[in-house]
Design a protein around this motif. Structure first.
Motif, mmCIF file in Angstrom:
data_model
loop_
_atom_site.group_PDB
_atom_site.id
_atom_site.type_symbol
_atom_site.label_atom_id
_atom_site.label_comp_id
_atom_site.label_asym_id
_atom_site.label_seq_id
_atom_site.Cartn_x
_atom_site.Cartn_y
_atom_site.Cartn_z
ATOM 1 N N ALA A 1 4.577 7.861 -2.205
ATOM 2 C CA ALA A 1 3.742 7.821 -3.407
ATOM 3 C C ALA A 1 4.201 8.889 -4.397
ATOM 4 O O ALA A 1 4.666 9.963 -4.002
ATOM 5 N N ASP B 30 0.853 -1.181 0.000
ATOM 6 C CA ASP B 30 0.000 0.000 0.000
ATOM 7 C C ASP B 30 0.892 1.235 0.000
ATOM 8 O O ASP B 30 1.868 1.309 0.757
ATOM 9 N N CYS B 31 0.566 2.205 -0.829
ATOM 10 C CA CYS B 31 1.439 3.374 -0.978
ATOM 11 C C CYS B 31 0.615 4.648 -0.919
ATOM 12 O O CYS B 31 -0.406 4.782 -1.608
ATOM 13 N N ASP B 32 1.054 5.580 -0.081
ATOM 14 C CA ASP B 32 0.409 6.894 0.001
ATOM 15 C C ASP B 32 1.489 7.942 0.213
ATOM 16 O O ASP B 32 2.689 7.653 0.079
ATOM 17 N N ALA C 179 -2.050 7.809 -4.479
ATOM 18 C CA ALA C 179 -1.984 6.641 -3.602
ATOM 19 C C ALA C 179 -2.414 5.415 -4.403
ATOM 20 O O ALA C 179 -3.362 5.468 -5.182
#
Length: 262
Positions: free
Chosen positions: A157, A150-152, A186
């Motif tokens: 990101a 998961d990328c934010d 994201a």
């Protein structure tokens, strides 16, 4: 707006849930079990990267060519046969101070240096040739960034400037005029970020305890002039099956994926 339309209009789009948790875990196991002594491996406390990824880890290729990825390629390159032209792995560890300033991906990796009209300047590293090609070559490429975590905004990101891909190669001194329009994208684990190489983009330092591991793939259906070849070229036989499934993305999902401002 569908992802393909958004890609043409804004230069980027988000596709969640292209790879299952089991598929992403399998990709990570393959990468983590690889011998890392080659010069294509770069490791520091802030980044681990593998250039020429499929040359170094060829067993990843069949793992990557899932039915859903083939469907994505079929939608992106209708009635064409796309081929892979670049593959890189990036691992930004938790708390990494590594950042990437605003830039466009304008150099392509080729198999040799050749004097051709419209190609240049040239660069070389570790005996490998890269070149700035004509604009139409860059516009033929679509980048697929497969996120394995998961990328934010907290763990690096990408930020992008929507529509900047339509401006051609942008001089560095003009970047500050454009970056106030940036959005941060994201992407959930197993999702793809689609991007045009000419889209102005950057990555900030990580402030999170989570890693950001990404497989960066570039595809094109264009062949280079006679005598010159994409260095990492591999044919990807796209399939039209499951295209609808691969490209179902609600307006709400897209809105959640890309939040304004860096």
């Amino acid at each position: 707006m569908t992802p393909t339309v958004q890609l043409r209009t804004d230069g980027y789009a988000i596709l969640p849930n292209v790879f299952s948790p089991e598929e992403t875990a399998g990709l990570l196991r393959t990468i983590e079990s690889t011998e890392t002594s080659s010069s294509n491996f770069r490791r520091s406390q802030d980044v681990f990267a593998i250039r020429n990824l499929l040359g170094e880890v060829p067993q990843l290729w069949p793992q990557l060519l899932t039915p859903r990825l083939r469907a994505v390629l079929a939608e992106l390159f209708p009635e064409q046969m796309p081929h892979l032209v670049k593959a890189i792995y990036f691992d930004k560890p938790a708390g990494s101070n590594w950042l990437v300033a605003w830039h466009q991906d304008v150099m392509v990796a080729v198999d040799r240096r050749l004097d051709l009209p419209g190609y240049g300047p040239w660069s070389g590293k570790n005996g490998e040739a890269t070149v700035l090609p004509p604009r139409e070559i860059l516009e033929s490429i679509v980048t697929l960034r497969l996120h394995l975590d998961d990328c934010d905004a907290t763990n690096g990101a990408l930020g992008v400037v929507p529509g900047s891909h339509r401006l051609g190669v942008i001089p560095n001194e003009q970047h500050p005029e454009l970056t106030p329009q940036a959005v941060t994208c994201a992407v959930p684990a197993g999702g793809l970020m689609l991007m045009q190489p000419l889209t102005l983009h950057a990555s900030q330092r990580s402030t999170s305890s989570r890693p950001r591991r990404v497989i960066h793939l570039e595809f094109s259906a264009v062949e280079l002039p006679t005598g010159l070849q994409w260095r990492d070229r591999r044919v990807a036989h796209a399939s039209a099956c499951a295209v609808e499934d691969a490209f179902v993305l609600s307006d709400q999902a897209q809105a959640e994926a890309c939040a304004t401002s860096l």
